[in-house]
Structure formats: C-alpha cells, structure tokens
Design an enzyme around this catalytic site. Sequence first.
Site, PDB file in Angstrom:
ATOM      1  N   ASN A 118       0.085   6.450   7.346  1.00  7.02           N
ATOM      2  CA  ASN A 118       1.470   6.912   7.527  1.00  7.02           C
ATOM      3  C   ASN A 118       1.639   7.601   8.876  1.00  7.02           C
ATOM      4  OD1 ASN A 118       2.923   6.155   5.285  1.00  7.02           O
ATOM      5  ND2 ASN A 118       2.402   7.969   4.086  1.00  7.02           N
TER       6      ASN A 118
ATOM      7  N   ASP B 137       4.369   1.931   3.391  1.00  5.64           N
ATOM      8  CA  ASP B 137       4.997   1.255   2.232  1.00  5.64           C
ATOM      9  C   ASP B 137       4.499  -0.180   2.100  1.00  5.64           C
ATOM     10  OD1 ASP B 137       6.396   3.462   1.590  1.00  5.64           O
ATOM     11  OD2 ASP B 137       8.380   2.707   2.166  1.00  5.64           O
TER      12      ASP B 137
ATOM     13  N   HIS C 103       5.852   5.429   8.155  1.00 10.50           N
ATOM     14  CA  HIS C 103       6.048   5.342   6.709  1.00 10.50           C
ATOM     15  C   HIS C 103       6.276   3.910   6.235  1.00 10.50           C
ATOM     16  CE1 HIS C 103       7.574   6.843   2.806  1.00 10.50           C
ATOM     17  NE2 HIS C 103       6.809   7.875   3.093  1.00 10.50           N
TER      18      HIS C 103
ATOM     19  N   GLU D 239      -0.287   7.054  -3.694  1.00  8.08           N
ATOM     20  CA  GLU D 239      -1.176   5.945  -3.314  1.00  8.08           C
ATOM     21  C   GLU D 239      -2.293   5.819  -4.338  1.00  8.08           C
ATOM     22  OE1 GLU D 239      -2.546   8.971  -3.027  1.00  8.08           O
ATOM     23  OE2 GLU D 239      -4.002   8.436  -1.466  1.00  8.08           O
TER      24      GLU D 239
ATOM     25  N   ASP E 161      -7.588   5.170  -5.702  1.00 12.36           N
ATOM     26  CA  ASP E 161      -6.839   5.947  -4.706  1.00 12.36           C
ATOM     27  C   ASP E 161      -7.208   5.413  -3.328  1.00 12.36           C
ATOM     28  OD1 ASP E 161      -5.657   9.188  -4.428  1.00 12.36           O
ATOM     29  OD2 ASP E 161      -6.522   8.162  -2.679  1.00 12.36           O
TER      30      ASP E 161
HETATM   31  P1  GH3 Z   1      -7.842  10.657   0.426  1.00 13.10           P
HETATM   32  O1  GH3 Z   1      -8.737   9.656   1.018  1.00 13.10           O
HETATM   33  O2  GH3 Z   1      -8.480  11.935   0.122  1.00 13.10           O
HETATM   34  O3  GH3 Z   1      -7.126  10.096  -0.766  1.00 13.10           O
HETATM   35  O4  GH3 Z   1      -6.752  10.973   1.507  1.00 13.10           O
HETATM   36  P2  GH3 Z   1      -5.268  10.477   1.564  1.00 13.10           P
HETATM   37  O5  GH3 Z   1      -4.738  10.670   2.909  1.00 13.10           O
HETATM   38  O6  GH3 Z   1      -5.186   9.093   1.024  1.00 13.10           O
HETATM   39  O7  GH3 Z   1      -4.603  11.409   0.481  1.00 13.10           O
HETATM   40  P3  GH3 Z   1      -3.447  12.466   0.568  1.00 13.10           P
HETATM   41  O8  GH3 Z   1      -3.194  12.920  -0.839  1.00 13.10           O
HETATM   42  O9  GH3 Z   1      -3.785  13.536   1.575  1.00 13.10           O
HETATM   43  O10 GH3 Z   1      -2.208  11.688   1.114  1.00 13.10           O
HETATM   44  C1  GH3 Z   1      -1.536  10.768   0.368  1.00 13.10           C
HETATM   45  C2  GH3 Z   1      -0.345  10.343   1.180  1.00 13.10           C
HETATM   46  O11 GH3 Z   1       0.366   9.302   0.553  1.00 13.10           O
HETATM   47  C3  GH3 Z   1       0.643  11.481   1.376  1.00 13.10           C
HETATM   48  C4  GH3 Z   1       1.985  10.896   1.073  1.00 13.10           C
HETATM   49  O12 GH3 Z   1       2.935  11.147   2.074  1.00 13.10           O
HETATM   50  C5  GH3 Z   1       1.705   9.402   1.033  1.00 13.10           C
HETATM   51  N1  GH3 Z   1       2.605   8.710   0.132  1.00 13.10           N
HETATM   52  C6  GH3 Z   1       2.851   8.955  -1.170  1.00 13.10           C
HETATM   53  N2  GH3 Z   1       3.764   8.084  -1.655  1.00 13.10           N
HETATM   54  C7  GH3 Z   1       4.097   7.269  -0.623  1.00 13.10           C
HETATM   55  C8  GH3 Z   1       4.996   6.162  -0.507  1.00 13.10           C
HETATM   56  O13 GH3 Z   1       5.673   5.731  -1.445  1.00 13.10           O
HETATM   57  N3  GH3 Z   1       5.098   5.559   0.705  1.00 13.10           N
HETATM   58  C9  GH3 Z   1       4.353   5.998   1.773  1.00 13.10           C
HETATM   59  N4  GH3 Z   1       4.489   5.351   2.928  1.00 13.10           N
HETATM   60  N5  GH3 Z   1       3.520   7.019   1.681  1.00 13.10           N
HETATM   61  C10 GH3 Z   1       3.379   7.662   0.507  1.00 13.10           C
HETATM   62 MG    MG Z   2      -5.723   8.664  -0.956  1.00 14.62          MG
HETATM   63 MG    MG Z   3      -4.060  10.522  -3.759  1.00 10.55          MG
END
Ligand code: GH3
Ligand code: MG
Ligand code: MG
Length: 389
Positions: free
Chosen positions: A256, A265, A261, A291, A248
């Site tokens: 982001n 990506d 965004h 992610e 992760d």
């Molecule tokens: P942690 O270190 O605890 O994992 O924190 P984090 O910010 O990585 O985790 P969190 O679950 O808070 O956020 C994950 C983010 O990933 C939120 C979501 O908007 C973003 N995300 C998910 N799928 C995609 C994608 O396909 N593209 C983009 N740009 N962002 C994405």
């Molecule tokens: Mg994360």
């Molecule tokens: Mg995550």
Amino acid sequence: MTSSLIKRTGDLILGTEPRQRLRIYRSLMAASVYLICIALQGYACIIGFMHWGDAALLSSLIVLNVLFWYGMLRAGINQRFADPALTLPQILSALTVIAGAYAVTGPVHGSTLMLLALVLVFGIFNMKAPDAKLAGIYTVLLMGLTMLIKSQSEAQHYPIHLEIAHFVLVAAIVPTISSLAAQLSNLRAKLQNQKEELTQALNRIQVLATRDELTGLYNRRHMMDVLNQHQKRLTRSGHHRFCLAILDIDHFKRINDTYGHNVGDEVLRNFAQAAATVMRETDVVARWGGEEFLVLLNDTQPGAAAIGLERLREHLHNVQLAANLPDLKPTFSAGLTDYALSEPLHSCIERADRALYAAKNGGRDRVVMVDGSAHAPQTQGNGHPMAVA
Ligand code: GH3
Ligand code: MG
Ligand code: MG
C-alpha cells in the site's frame, strides 16, 4: 387407500404437471357451468319453452366445445401457444355457444344474457388488456348480430323493442366488464414487476450480506454461519473432520505504502481469486479481515491441509497479483489447525490465530500447524520440511 384412489383419478383427469393441472381445472370449472346450462335446457324443454331438437343440438355443441378444450389441454397442445392457458380462444368459443343458446331458447332467451357476464368474469383473471378488449368487442358484435337476425326471423319470441333493450344492456355491461379485466391485467403486470424487483433486491441484499465487496469471497459474518453449520454436522455425524487456516499476506502495508491503495486492492482481489482457485471445490475461502483470509478445509486431515496451502504458495510464485508489477510477489503466512470434536468454534479459530502469530514470528512465508487434539505447534514453509515451532 381411498385417498390414493382419489389422487390417481385426479392425476388421470388433470395430469401431474402443476401448471397444466391448474389450467385443466379452470377449464373444467367453466365446463361445470355448461353442464348446468344443459340441465336448464332440459327443464326448458319439459315446461315447453324449448324444442327438444334445439336443446339436443345446443347440448351437443356445448359437449363438443368442452371436449375440444379438455383434449387440447390434456394432450398438452396448448403449450405450443404464447398463452398456454388459451384463455382468449376458450372465452370466444364460450361466448359463441352462449350466442347460440340465446338464439334457440325462445321465450326464455333473456336469461342466457347472465351467462355472458359469467364467461367474461371467468376471463377477467387471466386475460391481458388487449384480449379483454377484443372479447368485449366480439361479444357486443356477435350478440347484436344474433339479436338482429332473431328479431327478423322469430319476432314472436324476439320482439324488436325487447331486443333493443337487451342490446343496450349488453352494450353497457360487457365493456364495463372488459375494462375491469383490462385494469386487473395491468394491476397483475404491475404486481409481477414489483415481485421481480423485490426478488432482485433480495438477491442483491443476500450478496451484500454474505459476500465481501472487494474480493467477492464470503465475508466474515457468513463464514461464521458456514462454520457453525459444519460444526453442527460434525457433532451429529462424528466423522466429517475439518481444518481451519488463517492466511495473512506478509508486509502488505508496504505494498500500500509503496504502490498505493489501488494496487493494494488489486493484490487483495487477485490473491482471493488465486486462493479460491487453488483450494479444493469443497473448501471454503472467506475474507476474514483486511489482508487476512480464513480457509475451511473440509473433510481433511491437517497433513493434507498443509499440502493444499503449500500448493497455494507455489501458485502465487507463478501468477501476477498486480497487472503492472510483474516482480511483485507477495507471500503469506498461515496458521493451520484441525477442529477438535466438541470444542467451541472460537477456540479453534484462536488456535489458528496463535499459529499464524507463530508463523509471523518464525520469519513469515510459512505455515504453522497446531494439532487440534495435542495442541502441539509444528512449522512448514519456505520449502523447509515441517518442523515443531
Ligand atoms: P504482516 O506481515 O505482519 O502481516 O504485516 P502487514 O503489513 O501485512 O500487516 P499490517 O497489519 O501492519 O497491515 C495490514 C494493512 O492492510 C494495513 C491496512 O491499511 C491494509 N488494508 C486493510 N484492508 C485493506 C483493503 O481493503 N485495501 C487495501 N489496499 N489495504 C487494506
Ligand atoms: Mg499482513
Ligand atoms: Mg493482518
């Protein structure tokens, strides 16, 4: 015993290459009609409708014709041509032989007309539209010429009024058959196009069903199939061990939020590529969620798997995950575990997930390893040696 003899004889006559076999088989099928022709000539001679000399000449022509095409196909010479089935030349030579038969069968020459139709029907399934047209024109011209010559040279058996009637018959039937062949050819081309389109669509559907669109990695659903297969293989053989790691990206939301965004990506795409490149060829990397990535490390002990993940961490320090942001160096946390024989897959995945949670809680940028059999969590990361979490 008998069947192997039949097979060997078949291989000797037709060869072993399936497409060539089919071509030779078709050619020999046409040749069997010729043999009937030869038998009929014998009959015509016996009842006095044909001269033995003419029959012998015509039969030799037929046999030569059959041997010539068989030799071409069996020796593979046909494969040098655009249409390796050599349909058009075979049809044209057969039509010429029939015109010869028409010319020497005297009082019964009318019966040979049926063979013309038969030969064209043979070609119907293989000829392209222009070839079918050409064969039609050739037939009408050749037969017209034969009829004209014979009506002049042997009027008692080829009276002009009968020859005109025969010509009208040929001129009416042959173009019909040719146009039927052309229609069939167009239909075949259409079917072929549709088949290609369907194959492409199927490939596309397969990609859509198994791949993640953003990263090109396997998607979660397909990864579950892969894992199930591995589990089955392991259960059967008992000695192909595998490990699972859930990765992760740390603080990905910040990327982001800070850069947008699109940059998020781009980071995901490049992270996926880095992971797929660094892990071994036998390992499988999939996008598990936003992610998060799941890595199946094949035939691996947990210690070696942890080294592989460490390699990825080092690699990420050296590559740029966003083209315009050289200082953006995201890290990842990972939960790693080995699959314990006979356990349900979901419990192994949950264990890796718990280990990931521990890695996050432990400060991120690290791998937490949980032994599949002992279930004792251990930590490695940030350059620190592996430690029990
Ligand atoms: P942690 O270190 O605890 O994992 O924190 P984090 O910010 O990585 O985790 P969190 O679950 O808070 O956020 C994950 C983010 O990933 C939120 C979501 O908007 C973003 N995300 C998910 N799928 C995609 C994608 O396909 N593209 C983009 N740009 N962002 C994405
Ligand atoms: Mg994360
Ligand atoms: Mg995550």
